[in-house]
Design a protein around this motif. Structure first.
Motif, short mmCIF file in Angstrom:
data_model
loop_
_atom_site.label_atom_id
_atom_site.label_comp_id
_atom_site.label_asym_id
_atom_site.label_seq_id
_atom_site.Cartn_x
_atom_site.Cartn_y
_atom_site.Cartn_z
N PRO A 25 -12.69 1.79 -10.44
CA PRO A 25 -11.77 0.70 -10.11
C PRO A 25 -11.03 0.93 -8.79
CG PRO A 25 -10.72 2.16 -11.68
CD PRO A 25 -12.11 2.70 -11.47
N PHE A 26 -10.54 -0.17 -8.22
CA PHE A 26 -9.77 -0.11 -6.99
C PHE A 26 -8.31 -0.50 -7.26
CE2 PHE A 26 -14.13 -0.93 -5.80
CZ PHE A 26 -14.34 0.02 -4.80
N ASP A 27 -7.38 0.23 -6.63
CA ASP A 27 -5.96 -0.09 -6.79
C ASP A 27 -5.61 -1.39 -6.06
OD1 ASP A 27 -5.31 2.47 -8.06
OD2 ASP A 27 -5.88 3.30 -6.11
N ARG A 28 -6.31 -1.62 -4.97
CA ARG A 28 -6.07 -2.81 -4.15
C ARG A 28 -7.40 -3.38 -3.69
NH1 ARG A 28 -1.84 -1.71 -6.12
NH2 ARG A 28 0.14 -1.31 -5.06
N ILE A 29 -7.47 -4.74 -3.58
CA ILE A 29 -8.67 -5.38 -3.02
C ILE A 29 -8.20 -6.43 -2.02
CG2 ILE A 29 -10.72 -6.79 -3.52
CD1 ILE A 29 -10.91 -5.48 -6.27
N LEU A 30 -8.83 -6.42 -0.85
CA LEU A 30 -8.52 -7.42 0.17
C LEU A 30 -9.80 -8.14 0.56
CD1 LEU A 30 -6.64 -8.75 2.19
CD2 LEU A 30 -7.06 -6.86 3.75
N VAL A 31 -9.77 -9.46 0.46
CA VAL A 31 -10.93 -10.26 0.86
C VAL A 31 -10.55 -10.97 2.16
CG1 VAL A 31 -12.57 -12.05 0.15
CG2 VAL A 31 -11.49 -10.60 -1.59
N THR A 32 -11.32 -10.75 3.23
CA THR A 32 -10.94 -11.34 4.51
C THR A 32 -11.88 -12.48 4.92
OG1 THR A 32 -12.16 -9.78 5.92
CG2 THR A 32 -9.95 -9.14 5.25
N LEU A 68 0.82 -1.22 0.00
CA LEU A 68 0.00 0.00 0.00
C LEU A 68 0.85 1.26 0.00
CD1 LEU A 68 -2.61 -1.18 2.61
CD2 LEU A 68 -3.07 -0.67 0.21
N SER A 69 0.28 2.31 -0.57
CA SER A 69 0.87 3.64 -0.39
C SER A 69 -0.29 4.57 -0.12
CB SER A 69 1.63 4.07 -1.63
OG SER A 69 0.72 4.60 -2.56
N GLY A 70 0.05 5.75 0.40
CA GLY A 70 -0.98 6.69 0.85
C GLY A 70 -1.84 7.28 -0.24
N CYS A 71 -1.58 6.92 -1.51
CA CYS A 71 -2.41 7.51 -2.56
C CYS A 71 -3.36 6.49 -3.19
CB CYS A 71 -1.53 8.17 -3.63
SG CYS A 71 -0.41 7.02 -4.38
N LEU A 72 -3.48 5.31 -2.59
CA LEU A 72 -4.27 4.25 -3.21
C LEU A 72 -5.68 4.11 -2.63
CD1 LEU A 72 -1.52 1.49 -3.48
CD2 LEU A 72 -2.20 3.16 -5.20
N LYS A 73 -6.57 3.62 -3.49
CA LYS A 73 -7.95 3.36 -3.09
C LYS A 73 -8.15 1.85 -2.94
CE LYS A 73 -12.48 4.38 -5.00
NZ LYS A 73 -13.14 5.15 -6.08
N ALA A 84 -9.22 -0.59 9.86
CA ALA A 84 -8.47 0.51 10.49
C ALA A 84 -7.00 0.48 10.08
CB ALA A 84 -8.59 0.41 12.01
N VAL A 85 -6.44 -0.73 9.98
CA VAL A 85 -5.04 -0.84 9.55
C VAL A 85 -4.90 -0.33 8.11
CG1 VAL A 85 -3.16 -2.49 9.07
CG2 VAL A 85 -4.53 -2.73 11.16
N LEU A 86 -5.83 -0.72 7.25
CA LEU A 86 -5.81 -0.24 5.86
C LEU A 86 -5.96 1.27 5.80
CD1 LEU A 86 -8.14 -2.92 4.17
CD2 LEU A 86 -5.64 -2.80 4.01
N ALA A 87 -6.85 1.80 6.65
CA ALA A 87 -7.12 3.24 6.63
C ALA A 87 -5.89 4.05 7.01
CB ALA A 87 -8.27 3.55 7.59
N GLU A 88 -5.02 3.46 7.83
CA GLU A 88 -3.77 4.14 8.21
C GLU A 88 -2.81 4.23 7.02
OE1 GLU A 88 -2.51 5.46 11.08
OE2 GLU A 88 -4.44 5.20 12.09
N LEU A 89 -2.99 3.35 6.03
CA LEU A 89 -1.97 3.18 4.99
C LEU A 89 -2.41 3.55 3.58
CD1 LEU A 89 -0.69 -0.28 6.28
CD2 LEU A 89 0.41 1.93 6.57
N ALA A 90 -3.71 3.83 3.41
CA ALA A 90 -4.23 4.11 2.06
C ALA A 90 -4.94 5.45 2.04
CB ALA A 90 -5.20 2.99 1.66
N ARG A 91 -5.29 5.88 0.85
CA ARG A 91 -6.01 7.17 0.71
C ARG A 91 -7.46 7.02 1.13
NH1 ARG A 91 -8.93 9.07 -3.71
NH2 ARG A 91 -8.08 7.44 -5.05
N ARG A 92 -8.06 5.92 0.68
CA ARG A 92 -9.47 5.74 0.91
C ARG A 92 -9.78 4.24 0.99
NH1 ARG A 92 -14.34 8.77 -1.17
NH2 ARG A 92 -15.81 7.18 -1.80
N VAL A 93 -10.63 3.85 1.94
CA VAL A 93 -10.99 2.43 2.08
C VAL A 93 -12.51 2.28 2.00
CG1 VAL A 93 -10.84 0.36 3.52
CG2 VAL A 93 -9.01 2.07 3.63
N CYS A 94 -12.95 1.43 1.07
CA CYS A 94 -14.37 1.10 0.96
C CYS A 94 -14.49 -0.33 1.46
CB CYS A 94 -14.81 1.16 -0.50
SG CYS A 94 -14.65 2.80 -1.22
N SER A 95 -15.31 -0.56 2.47
CA SER A 95 -15.38 -1.89 3.06
C SER A 95 -16.82 -2.39 3.04
CB SER A 95 -14.85 -1.83 4.50
OG SER A 95 -14.76 -3.13 5.04
N VAL A 96 -17.00 -3.65 2.63
CA VAL A 96 -18.35 -4.22 2.52
C VAL A 96 -18.51 -5.37 3.51
CG1 VAL A 96 -20.06 -5.27 0.97
CG2 VAL A 96 -18.31 -3.74 0.04
#
Ligand code: SAH
Length: 218
Positions: free
Chosen positions: A148-155, A80-85, A98-110
């Motif tokens: 589009p999203f720069d990164r996607i995480l499925v937990t 991650l970098s601070g400019c990614l969605k 919360a961890v993602l939010a510290e490291l990215a520009r914007r986090v959309c979570s479903v």
């Protein structure tokens, strides 16, 4: 994140050192974020004393907050970098969010379960994360309006990469997703290169089921 006195600061620093650094997590931004996010607030009060232990914990509704090492590993794999969605599927307690939010520009979570989504949303807001959007929905469909999203995480673990998620991944983007059966999965890194899917297996893991149209039925 708002700063308040935190009695768990020391035990959190120990978690970072003993569970993450010693096992090979090297991304300094990931280590710093996990040294900062108050994991104990994401579990119920009776479990707070165990929040920094080397294991997952129940969060209600038969779901779990992942083990710290797994959160760190998945986050590191995302680069991650601070400019990614970022799109996250499976908000759960909101800890990984919360961890993602510290490291990215914007986090959309479903999150599919409304009670978990509401609780996570309220806590993330209380902690001052203003770059997070939590929505109740069926995560295997992604979040088309925000793609589009720069990164996607499925937990949560599914049988295959849900096609809508790959569609919503930006060119050059990275997705981390546990793929396998209902009990055991392989943490899989998916990259979109020239529109094609490139995958790499990154170790075994155990997640709760990803439930939805492009995953398990229940
Ligand atoms: N990252 C979370 C762990 C959540 S456990 C944390 O840090 O606490 C996995 C979560 O995925 C559960 O809350 C479950 O309800 C949710 N989930 C499962 N299938 C889903 C789907 N199709 N869409 C959205 N959420 C889903």
């Amino acid at each position: 994140m708002a700063r308040v006195w935190d009695p768990f600061e020391l035990v959190r620093a120990q978690m970072v050192e003993e569970q993450l650094v010693r096992r090979g997590i090297t991304d300094a931004r990931v280590l710093s974020a996990m040294g900062k996010v108050p994991r104990h607030l994401f579990v119920e009060e009776a479990l707070r004393g165990r929040a920094y232990g080397d294991h997952p914990l129940p969060i209600g509704e038969e779901q779990t907050i992942s083990q710290p090492y797994i959160v760190a590993l998945m986050t590191q794999l995302l680069e991650l970098s601070g400019c990614l969605k970022v799109l996250e599927i499976g908000t759960g307690s909101g800890y990984q969010t919360a961890v993602l939010a510290e490291l990215a520009r914007r986090v959309c979570s479903v999150e599919r379960l409304p009670r978990l989504a509401e609780r996570a949303r309220a806590l993330l807001e209380q902690l001052g994360h203003t770059n997070v959007w939590v929505r109740v929905g069926s995560g295997t469909l992604g979040w088309p309006d925000e793609a589009p999203f720069d990164r996607i995480l499925v937990t949560a673990g599914g049988p295959a990469v849900p096609p809508p998620l790959f569609q919503q991944l930006a060119e050059g983007g990275r997705m981390v997703v546990p793929i396998g059966d209902a009990v055991n999965q392989v943490l899989t890194l998916v990259e979109k290169v020239g529109g094609e899917m490139k995958t790499r297996e990154c170790g075994e893991c155990k997640f709760v089921k990803l439930v939805g149209k492009y995953a398990w039925e229940t």
